[in-house]
Design an enzyme around this catalytic site. Structure first.
Site, PDB file in Angstrom:
ATOM      1  N   SER A   7      53.266  50.735  42.818  1.00 41.36           N
ATOM      2  CA  SER A   7      52.092  51.588  43.069  1.00 41.36           C
ATOM      3  C   SER A   7      50.834  51.259  42.546  1.00 41.36           C
ATOM      4  O   SER A   7      51.017  51.293  41.335  1.00 41.36           O
ATOM      5  CB  SER A   7      52.618  52.997  42.587  1.00 41.36           C
ATOM      6  OG  SER A   7      51.430  53.908  42.535  1.00 41.36           O
ATOM      7  N   HIS A  32      52.027  50.041  47.260  1.00 39.67           N
ATOM      8  CA  HIS A  32      52.023  51.440  47.571  1.00 39.67           C
ATOM      9  C   HIS A  32      50.621  52.125  47.347  1.00 39.67           C
ATOM     10  O   HIS A  32      50.350  51.642  45.965  1.00 39.67           O
ATOM     11  CB  HIS A  32      53.267  52.069  46.773  1.00 39.67           C
ATOM     12  CG  HIS A  32      53.510  53.575  47.233  1.00 39.67           C
ATOM     13  ND1 HIS A  32      54.171  54.159  48.316  1.00 39.67           N
ATOM     14  CD2 HIS A  32      53.085  54.630  46.206  1.00 39.67           C
ATOM     15  CE1 HIS A  32      53.796  55.254  48.233  1.00 39.67           C
ATOM     16  NE2 HIS A  32      53.568  55.947  47.230  1.00 39.67           N
ATOM     17  N   ASP A  34      48.269  55.161  46.819  1.00 34.43           N
ATOM     18  CA  ASP A  34      48.445  56.596  46.523  1.00 34.43           C
ATOM     19  C   ASP A  34      46.986  57.162  46.659  1.00 34.43           C
ATOM     20  O   ASP A  34      46.290  56.957  45.928  1.00 34.43           O
ATOM     21  CB  ASP A  34      49.150  57.016  45.192  1.00 34.43           C
ATOM     22  CG  ASP A  34      50.548  56.845  45.132  1.00 34.43           C
ATOM     23  OD1 ASP A  34      51.211  57.424  45.904  1.00 34.43           O
ATOM     24  OD2 ASP A  34      51.064  55.924  44.122  1.00 34.43           O
ATOM     25  N   MET A  36      44.878  60.654  46.698  1.00 36.63           N
ATOM     26  CA  MET A  36      45.047  62.191  46.190  1.00 36.63           C
ATOM     27  C   MET A  36      43.683  62.763  46.481  1.00 36.63           C
ATOM     28  O   MET A  36      42.721  62.146  45.986  1.00 36.63           O
ATOM     29  CB  MET A  36      45.364  62.165  44.744  1.00 36.63           C
ATOM     30  CG  MET A  36      46.781  61.500  44.659  1.00 36.63           C
ATOM     31  SD  MET A  36      47.344  61.539  42.694  1.00 36.63           S
ATOM     32  CE  MET A  36      48.395  60.610  42.899  1.00 36.63           C
ATOM     33  N   HIS A  65      50.273  56.168  51.158  1.00 39.75           N
ATOM     34  CA  HIS A  65      51.093  57.698  50.789  1.00 39.75           C
ATOM     35  C   HIS A  65      49.756  58.678  50.550  1.00 39.75           C
ATOM     36  O   HIS A  65      49.225  58.663  49.599  1.00 39.75           O
ATOM     37  CB  HIS A  65      51.746  57.544  49.685  1.00 39.75           C
ATOM     38  CG  HIS A  65      52.329  58.878  48.977  1.00 39.75           C
ATOM     39  ND1 HIS A  65      52.879  58.911  47.832  1.00 39.75           N
ATOM     40  CD2 HIS A  65      52.636  59.969  49.787  1.00 39.75           C
ATOM     41  CE1 HIS A  65      53.493  60.178  47.689  1.00 39.75           C
ATOM     42  NE2 HIS A  65      53.208  61.023  48.870  1.00 39.75           N
ATOM     43  N   MET A  67      48.409  62.010  49.880  1.00 40.08           N
ATOM     44  CA  MET A  67      48.628  63.249  49.243  1.00 40.08           C
ATOM     45  C   MET A  67      47.330  64.249  49.518  1.00 40.08           C
ATOM     46  O   MET A  67      46.450  64.409  48.485  1.00 40.08           O
ATOM     47  CB  MET A  67      48.966  63.211  47.683  1.00 40.08           C
ATOM     48  CG  MET A  67      50.265  62.610  47.556  1.00 40.08           C
ATOM     49  SD  MET A  67      50.505  61.672  45.996  1.00 40.08           S
ATOM     50  CE  MET A  67      49.991  60.333  46.283  1.00 40.08           C
ATOM     51  N   MET A 136      59.882  62.691  47.579  1.00 42.79           N
ATOM     52  CA  MET A 136      59.342  62.518  46.171  1.00 42.79           C
ATOM     53  C   MET A 136      60.301  63.109  44.806  1.00 42.79           C
ATOM     54  O   MET A 136      61.200  63.925  45.381  1.00 42.79           O
ATOM     55  CB  MET A 136      58.349  63.552  46.069  1.00 42.79           C
ATOM     56  CG  MET A 136      57.148  63.351  46.799  1.00 42.79           C
ATOM     57  SD  MET A 136      56.299  61.679  46.447  1.00 42.79           S
ATOM     58  CE  MET A 136      55.862  61.855  44.702  1.00 42.79           C
ATOM     59  N   GLY A 141      51.375  63.834  42.760  1.00 42.53           N
ATOM     60  CA  GLY A 141      49.934  64.134  41.614  1.00 42.53           C
ATOM     61  C   GLY A 141      49.720  63.091  40.522  1.00 42.53           C
ATOM     62  O   GLY A 141      48.582  62.779  40.514  1.00 42.53           O
ATOM     63  N   ASP A 174      59.932  58.041  45.457  1.00 43.94           N
ATOM     64  CA  ASP A 174      58.858  57.778  45.006  1.00 43.94           C
ATOM     65  C   ASP A 174      58.600  58.818  43.669  1.00 43.94           C
ATOM     66  O   ASP A 174      58.734  59.977  43.834  1.00 43.94           O
ATOM     67  CB  ASP A 174      57.647  57.918  45.861  1.00 43.94           C
ATOM     68  CG  ASP A 174      56.052  57.756  45.423  1.00 43.94           C
ATOM     69  OD1 ASP A 174      56.123  57.410  44.127  1.00 43.94           O
ATOM     70  OD2 ASP A 174      55.175  58.230  46.045  1.00 43.94           O
TER      71      ASP A 174
HETATM   72  C1  DX5 Z   1      52.896  60.285  42.488  1.00 46.15           C
HETATM   73  C2  DX5 Z   1      52.773  59.129  43.341  1.00 46.15           C
HETATM   74  C3  DX5 Z   1      53.643  57.962  42.971  1.00 46.15           C
HETATM   75  C4  DX5 Z   1      53.377  57.429  41.500  1.00 46.15           C
HETATM   76  C5  DX5 Z   1      54.538  56.920  40.802  1.00 46.15           C
HETATM   77  O1  DX5 Z   1      52.232  61.300  43.039  1.00 46.15           O
HETATM   78  O2  DX5 Z   1      53.060  59.235  44.579  1.00 46.15           O
HETATM   79  O3  DX5 Z   1      53.596  57.056  43.783  1.00 46.15           O
HETATM   80  O4  DX5 Z   1      52.328  56.454  41.436  1.00 46.15           O
HETATM   81  O5  DX5 Z   1      54.486  56.404  39.758  1.00 46.15           O
HETATM   82  P1  DX5 Z   1      55.630  56.260  38.731  1.00 46.15           P
HETATM   83  O6  DX5 Z   1      56.444  55.024  39.417  1.00 46.15           O
HETATM   84  O7  DX5 Z   1      54.818  55.999  37.409  1.00 46.15           O
HETATM   85  O8  DX5 Z   1      56.389  57.630  38.664  1.00 46.15           O
HETATM   86 ZN    ZN Z   2      53.169  57.523  46.175  1.00 46.24          ZN
END
Ligand code: DX5
Ligand code: ZN
Length: 214
Positions: A7, A32, A34, A36, A65, A67, A136, A141, A174
């Site tokens: 990620s 990946h 993310d 948000m 991804h 969010m 998840m 977040g 994830d």
């Molecule tokens: C959290 C994200 C994840 C996050 C994972 O909301 O969707 O993709 O980056 O991070 P780690 O691997 O550190 O839990």
């Molecule tokens: Zn993610």
């Protein structure tokens, strides 16, 4: 399948190109991404301006991804920005079908995601409509949270359903994935593992990826 998707959330944005080159050299399968919005989740990460350098400097497919609330407003732009797959949260929408159709119309792979407090059974009606489901294993977040152990049974449950119906739907996990639990997650039926801090926080990120893929 044993897919590792680091990620980028945990990358060093001051040296993003360096981190992406490390990913390119590594055995990672996807990057990946993310996104948000500060509304669906209590954190804001980044958006379209970073898609451009990621597409330019990263040779691995971008696994986006979202969010965010109202993913229907943005999925097409993420497809156009170079996403290889686009996922959004089932609990963020009333009806995922039209949004999945928007992504499919762009010839981009689809993913439906749920947070840990959403009943995994809610994914069942969509298993034959998506390329991938993302469970998840922490609340969406933030990176660096602890893996929620109840995820293991959810993986087995979804895997059984996918195999019974002879579907090709992939299961992605994830949150809180690391070199300690990766093998167990793959054994339970996960096809793809997202790892942020366990990759970018490792002394040797390429080695961490290699260990998780084993
Ligand atoms: C959290 C994200 C994840 C996050 C994972 O909301 O969707 O993709 O980056 O991070 P780690 O691997 O550190 O839990
Ligand atoms: Zn993610």
């Amino acid at each position: 399948m044993k897919i590792i998707a680091p990620s980028v959330l945990s990358a060093d944005f001051g040296h993003l190109a360096d981190d992406l080159q490390m990913i390119n050299r590594s055995k990672a399968d996807w990057l990946h991404v993310d996104v948000m919005d500060g509304t669906f989740v209590p954190n804001i990460s980044f958006g379209f301006p970073l898609m451009e350098p990621m597409r330019k400097y990263c040779t691995k497919p971008l696994d986006v991804h979202l969010m965010i609330v109202h993913p229907e407003k943005y999925v097409e732009r993420f497809c156009d920005a170079g996403a290889w797959s686009v996922g959004f949260h089932l609990e963020a929408v009333d009806d995922p079908m039209p949004i999945l159709d928007m992504i499919k119309a762009k010839n981009v792979r689809t993913c439906l995601t749920i947070n840990p407090d959403i009943d995994v059974k809610r994914l069942i009606p969509y298993l034959d409509q998506v390329d991938m489901v993302l469970l998840m294993s922490v609340f969406a977040g933030f990176g660096g949270q602890k893996f929620i152990p109840e995820t293991m049974d959810k993986i087995r449950f979804i895997k059984e359903e996918i195999e019974y119906r002879r579907l090709k739907t992939l299961i992605e996990i994830d949150g809180g994935v690391n070199t300690q639990n990766a093998a167990e997650l793959f054994a339970a039926g996960a096809d793809a593992l997202v790892a942020g801090s366990a990759v970018f926080g490792a002394p040797d990120p390429e080695e961490a990826i290699r260990i998780m893929k084993k």
